[in-house]
Scaffold this active site. Structure first.
Site, PDB file in Angstrom:
ATOM      1  N   SER A 101      -6.345 -41.443 -15.978  1.00 35.32           N
ATOM      2  CA  SER A 101      -7.664 -41.330 -15.367  1.00 35.32           C
ATOM      3  C   SER A 101      -7.761 -40.176 -14.373  1.00 35.32           C
ATOM      4  CB  SER A 101      -8.011 -42.671 -14.707  1.00 35.32           C
ATOM      5  OG  SER A 101      -9.340 -42.737 -14.319  1.00 35.32           O
ATOM      6  N   ASP A 240     -14.087 -37.626 -14.431  1.00 34.40           N
ATOM      7  CA  ASP A 240     -12.660 -37.646 -14.136  1.00 34.40           C
ATOM      8  C   ASP A 240     -11.898 -37.377 -15.432  1.00 34.40           C
ATOM      9  OD1 ASP A 240     -13.272 -40.066 -15.364  1.00 34.40           O
ATOM     10  OD2 ASP A 240     -11.769 -41.191 -14.231  1.00 34.40           O
ATOM     11  N   ASP A 244     -14.371 -41.821 -17.695  1.00 34.95           N
ATOM     12  CA  ASP A 244     -14.975 -43.149 -17.560  1.00 34.95           C
ATOM     13  C   ASP A 244     -15.731 -43.293 -16.243  1.00 34.95           C
ATOM     14  OD1 ASP A 244     -12.836 -43.355 -15.816  1.00 34.95           O
ATOM     15  OD2 ASP A 244     -12.085 -45.258 -16.626  1.00 34.95           O
TER      16      ASP A 244
END
Length: 449
Positions: A101, A240, A244
């Site tokens: 992430s 990012d 998400d």
């Protein structure tokens, strides 16, 4: 060895904490659990973000799945929410995303989705962990029953088409700067923003394996503030690494976080009658200003623990359709089963176009209370046990009593990093800063002891 799954999957430094052996074991354990819950051969969607270790871990996970008899469809570099969507699109039994992430490139992670496109429950994660941590014995499939792995190079188009469909034919004429973070959105942003019809420019869209989240994207959104203003953009959006989440910058160069975006969306949806139960679901990290916004606009608010999975659980249990986090994870349950930065971005742009207000004006429906967030780096031992320290407990209690109803304190361990996060909100900036620093210093002293 401790618990593998944090608030957002398994995460660690690639090659050290998240090794090929562990990734292989996760693949095997996932296939075992899928087979125990079904009498058919499992099918798993496997995606990844653009960091250099993703290829290595993808191969290991895929090998583990196939060794235990699961078939695999590899969908390449793709956003995390795309994997969630493609699980249902392909009628697969699970989806696995290789991504850390917002973390820097040396980290990587493994996120797992079930057959309905939702992140696994705690019980399902526990089953996988039990197999791995307790080294449960299992026998790999014979040559005639091993799984088959194939590549689908068009999968990201199916996801992009689904996101564009959420616009219902709407087109925008706004000028938008889009920061792809050298991550997963690089594969889908052009198609999605072409579908929106707006005048846009993509930046940080040249991943090389190590530049993901490197001074770009939502984690470093301050770096596009000047570009939005100097380029004459109506707004900027930044994703990012696995796309998400999204944050925005208005036409004045001011950062607009998830709370403001959720306020704008909640009020719009409420007016359209599409905010189910007239409720927005947020986490304990949302600003007190969002609470005041909801009170003023007669919108119900539900509060969960940190993590979009907890937001989703609340939404599913109570029939709500919208919620998210101040960090930019937002779930539009009518369109997607998990947080989706690109979906959130185009929905925000659609709303701004419809209400004919620049983001700088639209965000004024919410006032943000001064908030200080300090991340204290600690050992894993302190991270697990800090709550039991009597000095820290006493200090937090005393500071909370001092703030009264003019602020709040939240101290929590990060679910993905070796950090204790100290968050303080107050009616005055100086009060918030002083309170947060006193608590952070106490934790730092504990780390030094």
């Amino acid at each position: 060895m401790g618990k593998l799954f944090g608030t957002d999957g398994i995460r660690g430094v690639a090659g050290e904490e998240l090794t090929c052996d562990l990734a292989l074991a996760v693949g095997k354990a996932t296939a075992i659990v899928l087979k125990e819950h079904s009498d058919k051969k499992p099918l798993v969607i496997l995606g990844k973000d653009t960091r250099k270790s993703s290829d290595m871990l993808e191969t290991a996970v895929s090998s583990g799945l196939c060794a235990m008899g699961a078939d695999v469809i590899r969908v390449g570099f793709i956003p995390t929410p795309a994997v969630a969507y493609l699980v249902k699109f392909y009628k697969a039994d699970a989806g696995i995303m290789i991504s850390a992430s917002h973390n820097s490139y040396e980290y990587n992670g493994i996120k797992i989705f079930g057959s309905e496109g939702y992140k696994l429950s705690d019980d399902e994660e526990d089953e996988i962990e039990d197999i791995i941590l307790n080294k449960r014995e299992y026998k790999e499939e014979t040559f005639d029953k091993i799984g088959i792995c194939r590549m689908d190079e068009n999968a990201h188009h199916e996801y992009a088409k689904h996101i564009i469909k959420s616009l219902d034919g709407f087109k925008s004429n706004l000028k938008v700067l889009v920061d792809c973070c050298n991550g997963s959105s690089c594969t889908t942003a052009k198609e999605i923003f072409d579908g929106l019809g707006c005048n846009y420019e993509l930046i940080n869209c040249a991943p090389n394996g190590i530049n993901i989240n490197d001074g770009c994207g939502s984690t470093h959104i301050e770096n596009i503030c000047d570009k939005v203003v100097s380029g004459g953009f109506d707004l900027g959006v930044a994703f990012d690494g696995d796309a998400d989440r999204v944050l925005a910058v208005d036409n004045k160069g001011e950062i607009v976080n998830g709370d403001f975006i959720m306020a704008i969306m909640s009020k719009y949806m409420c007016g359209k009658g599409t905010l189910k139960n007239n409720t927005a679901v947020v986490t304990v990290m949302s600003n007190l200003g969002f609470t005041k916004f909801c009170e003023e606009n007669k919108i119900n608010m539900e509060i969960t623990n940190v993590g979009d999975r907890h937001v989703l659980e609340n939404m599913l249990q109570n029939g709500h359709c919208f919620g998210g986090e101040d960090s930019g994870h937002m779930i539009f349950l009518d369109y997607m089963t998990t947080g989706d930065g690109q979906l959130s971005a185009i929905q925000l742009i659609k709303v701004l176009s419809e209400i004919n207000k620049p983001l700088h004006e639209a965000k004024k429906i919410m006032k943000k209370y001064p908030q200080i967030l300090i991340n204290v780096k600690v050992t894993n031992e302190i991270k697990e046990n800090y709550r039991e320290n009597p000095d820290i407990k006493a200090l937090i209690k005393a500071e909370t009593e001092t703030l009264g109803n003019k602020g709040r304190i939240l101290v929590r361990a990060s679910g993905t990093e070796p950090l204790i996060r100290v968050m303080v909100e107050a009616d005055m900036q100086e009060t918030a800063e002083n309170t947060a620093n006193r608590i952070a210093d106490k934790i730092k002293n504990l780390a030094k002891a």
